[in-house]
Motif scaffolding. Structure first.
Motif, PDB file in Angstrom:
ATOM      1  N   ASN A  95       0.854  -1.191   0.000  1.00 43.74           N
ATOM      2  CA  ASN A  95       0.000   0.000   0.000  1.00 43.74           C
ATOM      3  C   ASN A  95       0.884   1.232   0.000  1.00 43.74           C
ATOM      4  OD1 ASN A  95      -1.888   2.191   0.914  1.00 43.74           O
ATOM      5  ND2 ASN A  95      -3.295   0.451   0.809  1.00 43.74           N
ATOM      6  N   TYR A 153      -4.032   4.374  -6.334  1.00 38.88           N
ATOM      7  CA  TYR A 153      -3.942   4.688  -4.917  1.00 38.88           C
ATOM      8  C   TYR A 153      -3.764   6.197  -4.732  1.00 38.88           C
ATOM      9  CZ  TYR A 153      -3.023  -0.224  -3.609  1.00 38.88           C
ATOM     10  OH  TYR A 153      -3.114  -1.579  -3.395  1.00 38.88           O
ATOM     11  N   TYR A 186      -7.610  -0.972   3.744  1.00 39.09           N
ATOM     12  CA  TYR A 186      -6.352  -1.719   3.619  1.00 39.09           C
ATOM     13  C   TYR A 186      -6.633  -3.188   3.306  1.00 39.09           C
ATOM     14  CZ  TYR A 186      -3.254   1.950   5.518  1.00 39.09           C
ATOM     15  OH  TYR A 186      -2.522   3.089   5.715  1.00 39.09           O
TER      16      TYR A 186
END
Length: 367
Positions: A5, A163, A250
């Motif tokens: 991430n 993202y 997440y």
């Protein structure tokens, strides 16, 4: 193992003012809704936080469950502004819209939308910053943007791995959220945590996100049980709600969503109910018919319930029930059985007989 991430997150009170100078860009396009970002002052915080030398444009017409047509409209309206960053301020709808507009503005205005959004997995895009003000989608830490396709009467996900570059998460923005909206968005977060925990892609490492989020939900769930208790919730509870949603983000960024989300898309659109409420309809049936009973028992225990039936009773109490037309339900079953992407996240064989067992107190089939 998959554990990745890239979003930089600041999670604290006043983080927009404190870290707004980290937003890289001098021509900033903010995408938000008509009312909530003004009521909770998040819009003012962003415009103040980016610095006096930044040029700012605001598109404040983001609708709930934004459509493809709406983001195309926003991109067309502000293409000549030549933004170098898009900021989504609001719930998942605003952040998802910012992601979609970031793709459109970075590509030719005559590009084929179908190919750009749903076929090219690495389409160019402007940097995106997320300022969430609800506790549901976790879009601030996911690569997904979900849009309503009004022509196909369903919701679809842009496949670009988009993202946000930066997420500024201030739990105080939940001070003005309504009880109804909070319950709905928390239901969405809960579904993310459960689906990711049980996913065929889950492992001991990325399952930690779901574990932490499920335990948090168990800590604040009583504050959702009725409006009076919700109104008395303090900032500590709001912080747990916001963290729960982010952890759900997440979790699905690593493992994706599964059967409940796959069943919910058209139902959300056709029955005009919120995404969170639509998805949660299928969670009890999903858990009740999941083969790994040990994993299900762990989820139920983390949430502070004694059984799936107790969880279903709780969800029914705070959300009520929905009647799903028989024709629509059978259509959703057929779509699910051909949805290879969602089926791949389910670690067992999914059949029509299993799906037919899903109705319960949260939804019934209307003939």
């Amino acid at each position: 193992m998959k554990l990745y991430n890239p979003t930089k997150v600041y999670f604290e009170n006043g983080c927009v003012a404190k870290y707004g100078n980290e937003i890289v860009g001098k021509r900033i396009l903010i995408l938000t809704g008509k009312n909530s970002s003004k009521a909770n002052h998040s819009l003012d915080d962003v415009t103040d936080g980016v610095g006096a030398d930044a040029q700012i444009a605001v598109f404040d017409e983001v609708e709930s469950d934004p459509s493809i047509a709406a983001v195309v409209k926003a991109a067309k309206q502000y293409r000549n502004f030549k933004a170098d960053v898009c900021i989504g301020v609001g719930g998942g709808s605003a952040i998802d819209a910012a992601k979609a507009v970031a793709v459109l503005l970075a590509n030719d205005e005559n590009a084929d939308i179908e190919r750009l959004f749903f076929e090219e997995r690495k389409a160019r895009h402007l940097p995106v910053v997320a300022v969430p003000t609800t506790c549901g989608t976790g879009s601030e830490v996911t690569p997904f943007s979900v849009l309503t396709d009004t022509e196909k009467n369903t919701k679809r996900t842009i496949f670009s791995q988009l993202y946000p570059q930066l997420a500024l998460v201030d739990p105080r923005y939940l001070r003005t959220i309504s009880y109804k909206d909070c319950v709905s968005t928390c239901a969405d977060a809960l579904s993310h945590l459960i689906e990711a925990f049980l996913s065929s892609r889950a492992n001991d490492y990325n399952r930690l996100y779901s574990t932490a989020g499920l335990n948090l939900f168990g800590e604040f769930k009583d504050h959702l049980s009725e409006p009076g208790k919700f109104e008395k919730a303090g900032d500590t509870v709001r912080e747990k709600m916001m963290a729960c949603a982010m952890l759900g983000g997440y979790a699905i960024a690593a493992n994706g969503t599964s059967i409940p989300h796959g069943l919910a898309n058209t139902i959300t659109h056709d029955l005009k109910i919120s995404h969170g409420r639509s998805v949660i309809l299928f969670i009890p049936g999903y858990l009740r018919n999941f083969e790994n009973r040990e994993a299900v028992d762990r989820i139920v225990k983390m949430l502070g319930f004694g059984s799936v039936d107790e969880l279903e009773d709780y969800l029914h109490f705070i959300l009520g029930s929905v009647s799903v037309p028989e024709k629509l339900w059978h259509s959703e079953i057929e779509k699910m059985l051909s949805n290879t992407h969602k089926l791949s996240s389910y670690p067992y064989e999914m059949t029509r007989d299993i799906l037919e067992k899903y109705p319960g107190s949260l939804f019934c089939i209307q003939s």
